[in-house]
Design a protein around this motif. Structure first.
Motif, PDB file in Angstrom:
ATOM      1  N   VAL A 132       0.870  -1.171   0.000  1.00 34.27           N
ATOM      2  CA  VAL A 132       0.000   0.000   0.000  1.00 34.27           C
ATOM      3  C   VAL A 132       0.912   1.227   0.000  1.00 34.27           C
ATOM      4  N   SER A 133       0.629   2.186  -0.885  1.00 36.60           N
ATOM      5  CA  SER A 133       1.460   3.389  -0.971  1.00 36.60           C
ATOM      6  C   SER A 133       0.698   4.625  -0.508  1.00 36.60           C
ATOM      7  N   VAL A 134       1.395   5.447   0.272  1.00 36.78           N
ATOM      8  CA  VAL A 134       0.820   6.730   0.704  1.00 36.78           C
ATOM      9  C   VAL A 134       1.766   7.823   0.229  1.00 36.78           C
ATOM     10  N   PHE A 135       1.217   8.825  -0.453  1.00 40.45           N
ATOM     11  CA  PHE A 135       2.021   9.935  -0.956  1.00 40.45           C
ATOM     12  C   PHE A 135       1.783  11.158  -0.083  1.00 40.45           C
ATOM     13  N   LYS A 155      -4.662  -4.644   6.139  1.00 42.53           N
ATOM     14  CA  LYS A 155      -4.872  -5.799   7.025  1.00 42.53           C
ATOM     15  C   LYS A 155      -4.873  -7.157   6.314  1.00 42.53           C
ATOM     16  N   LYS A 156      -5.096  -7.164   5.022  1.00 42.37           N
ATOM     17  CA  LYS A 156      -5.082  -8.423   4.278  1.00 42.37           C
ATOM     18  C   LYS A 156      -3.698  -9.074   4.343  1.00 42.37           C
ATOM     19  N   ASP A 157      -3.692 -10.399   4.448  1.00 44.28           N
ATOM     20  CA  ASP A 157      -2.428 -11.129   4.542  1.00 44.28           C
ATOM     21  C   ASP A 157      -1.503 -10.872   3.362  1.00 44.28           C
ATOM     22  N   TYR A 158      -2.104 -10.717   2.163  1.00 44.41           N
ATOM     23  CA  TYR A 158      -1.252 -10.557   0.976  1.00 44.41           C
ATOM     24  C   TYR A 158      -0.598  -9.186   0.894  1.00 44.41           C
ATOM     25  N   VAL A 159      -0.992  -8.247   1.729  1.00 42.48           N
ATOM     26  CA  VAL A 159      -0.298  -6.947   1.768  1.00 42.48           C
ATOM     27  C   VAL A 159       0.950  -7.108   2.637  1.00 42.48           C
ATOM     28  N   LYS A 160       2.105  -6.931   1.986  1.00 45.49           N
ATOM     29  CA  LYS A 160       3.366  -7.203   2.678  1.00 45.49           C
ATOM     30  C   LYS A 160       3.928  -5.977   3.383  1.00 45.49           C
ATOM     31  N   GLY A 161       3.473  -4.783   2.961  1.00 45.76           N
ATOM     32  CA  GLY A 161       4.053  -3.617   3.615  1.00 45.76           C
ATOM     33  C   GLY A 161       3.456  -2.311   3.145  1.00 45.76           C
ATOM     34  N   LEU A 162       3.963  -1.260   3.761  1.00 40.77           N
ATOM     35  CA  LEU A 162       3.506   0.104   3.494  1.00 40.77           C
ATOM     36  C   LEU A 162       4.670   0.905   2.919  1.00 40.77           C
ATOM     37  N   SER A 163       4.415   1.614   1.821  1.00 36.83           N
ATOM     38  CA  SER A 163       5.417   2.507   1.236  1.00 36.83           C
ATOM     39  C   SER A 163       4.953   3.943   1.438  1.00 36.83           C
ATOM     40  N   ILE A 164       5.836   4.783   1.979  1.00 33.05           N
ATOM     41  CA  ILE A 164       5.482   6.195   2.173  1.00 33.05           C
ATOM     42  C   ILE A 164       6.405   7.022   1.293  1.00 33.05           C
ATOM     43  N   ASN A 194       6.449  -4.658   6.592  1.00 34.44           N
ATOM     44  CA  ASN A 194       7.525  -3.657   6.610  1.00 34.44           C
ATOM     45  C   ASN A 194       7.101  -2.284   6.119  1.00 34.44           C
ATOM     46  N   VAL A 195       7.853  -1.280   6.575  1.00 27.65           N
ATOM     47  CA  VAL A 195       7.618   0.111   6.172  1.00 27.65           C
ATOM     48  C   VAL A 195       8.837   0.599   5.405  1.00 27.65           C
ATOM     49  N   TRP A 196       8.594   1.065   4.195  1.00 29.03           N
ATOM     50  CA  TRP A 196       9.639   1.686   3.376  1.00 29.03           C
ATOM     51  C   TRP A 196       9.291   3.160   3.208  1.00 29.03           C
ATOM     52  N   VAL A 197      10.298   4.037   3.306  1.00 37.59           N
ATOM     53  CA  VAL A 197      10.061   5.470   3.124  1.00 37.59           C
ATOM     54  C   VAL A 197      11.092   6.023   2.140  1.00 37.59           C
ATOM     55  N   TRP A 198      10.618   6.875   1.238  1.00 41.82           N
ATOM     56  CA  TRP A 198      11.494   7.565   0.286  1.00 41.82           C
ATOM     57  C   TRP A 198      11.568   9.040   0.696  1.00 41.82           C
ATOM     58  N   THR A 199      12.812   9.556   0.823  1.00 43.53           N
ATOM     59  CA  THR A 199      12.970  10.954   1.253  1.00 43.53           C
ATOM     60  C   THR A 199      14.135  11.617   0.534  1.00 43.53           C
ATOM     61  N   GLY A 200      14.060  12.928   0.369  1.00 44.14           N
ATOM     62  CA  GLY A 200      15.185  13.693  -0.184  1.00 44.14           C
ATOM     63  C   GLY A 200      16.187  14.073   0.897  1.00 44.14           C
ATOM     64  N   PHE A 201      15.782  13.955   2.173  1.00 43.20           N
ATOM     65  CA  PHE A 201      16.712  14.246   3.265  1.00 43.20           C
ATOM     66  C   PHE A 201      17.704  13.089   3.437  1.00 43.20           C
ATOM     67  N   LYS A 202      18.749  13.347   4.239  1.00 47.05           N
ATOM     68  CA  LYS A 202      19.797  12.343   4.443  1.00 47.05           C
ATOM     69  C   LYS A 202      19.659  11.706   5.820  1.00 47.05           C
ATOM     70  N   PHE A 203      19.810  10.403   5.842  1.00 47.61           N
ATOM     71  CA  PHE A 203      19.721   9.649   7.096  1.00 47.61           C
ATOM     72  C   PHE A 203      20.653  10.245   8.153  1.00 47.61           C
ATOM     73  N   ASP A 204      21.963  10.327   7.856  1.00 48.90           N
ATOM     74  CA  ASP A 204      22.946  10.722   8.871  1.00 48.90           C
ATOM     75  C   ASP A 204      22.897  12.211   9.184  1.00 48.90           C
ATOM     76  N   LYS A 205      22.687  13.032   8.161  1.00 43.18           N
ATOM     77  CA  LYS A 205      22.748  14.478   8.356  1.00 43.18           C
ATOM     78  C   LYS A 205      21.455  15.031   8.958  1.00 43.18           C
ATOM     79  N   ASP A 206      20.330  14.529   8.516  1.00 46.43           N
ATOM     80  CA  ASP A 206      19.053  15.171   8.860  1.00 46.43           C
ATOM     81  C   ASP A 206      18.132  14.355   9.764  1.00 46.43           C
ATOM     82  N   LEU A 207      18.267  13.042   9.758  1.00 36.15           N
ATOM     83  CA  LEU A 207      17.180  12.234  10.335  1.00 36.15           C
ATOM     84  C   LEU A 207      17.577  11.332  11.501  1.00 36.15           C
TER      85      LEU A 207
END
Ligand code: SF4
Length: 151
Positions: free
Chosen positions: A7-10, A48-57, A86-99
């Motif tokens: 499932v994707s959330v924008f 909630k369905k079993d076949y949904v493996k994760g959430l993408s943000i 699992n939760v996957w997130v796409w960001t323009g910020f940097k893990f070490d510098k910003d988050l």
């Protein structure tokens, strides 16, 4: 990795304005739908369905100061409800510098970080658009206090 159905959330709003962004209609912070508890409930229901493996943000920019609270709430509730998905997130910020110190990281499995750079675009890359971006295993990175690349 088998991604299965996701499932994707924008998240609406982004100030990076990368050249040839894949989704410029999400730049405007005034666009999109209001984000409320109802939105979270709807996403939880879809997942909630079993076949949904994760959430993408994705975005827009889920980690922009105007969006990070909503991203945190969403990811937190998702992981509490579905610890095996699992939760996957796409960001323009940097893990070490910003988050690094942000609470939201506790609830993310994989973070694809860094702005999209047109000159570094490569269509063969997996999960990312340009080679400067990193696909980060968040929980192992936090544990080891250094960036661990996913895979
Ligand atoms: S960070 Fe993402 S959404 Fe924002 S401009 Fe860059 S590619 Fe587009």
């Amino acid at each position: 990795m088998d991604h299965g159905v996701r499932v994707s959330v924008f998240m609406q709003g982004c100030e990076f304005h990368c050249k040839n962004c894949f989704n410029p209609e999400t730049w405007d912070f005034e666009g999109g739908k209001d984000f409320t508890q109802e939105t979270i409930d709807e996403v939880m229901e879809l997942c909630k369905k079993d076949y949904v493996k994760g959430l993408s943000i994705l975005g827009g920019e889920p980690m922009h100061p105007k969006n990070i609270e909503a991203t945190t709430e969403l990811a937190k509730e998702f992981k509490e409800k579905y610890p095996d998905k699992n939760v996957w997130v796409w960001t323009g910020f940097k893990f070490d510098k910003d988050l690094k110190d942000k609470e939201v990281l506790k609830y993310i499995d994989v973070l694809v970080d860094g702005q999209y750079v047109e000159e570094l675009h490569n269509p063969t890359l997996k999960w990312k658009g340009s080679s400067n971006q990193r696909v980060i295993d968040v929980q192992n990175s936090l544990k080891n206090n250094e960036i661990v690349i996913f895979e």
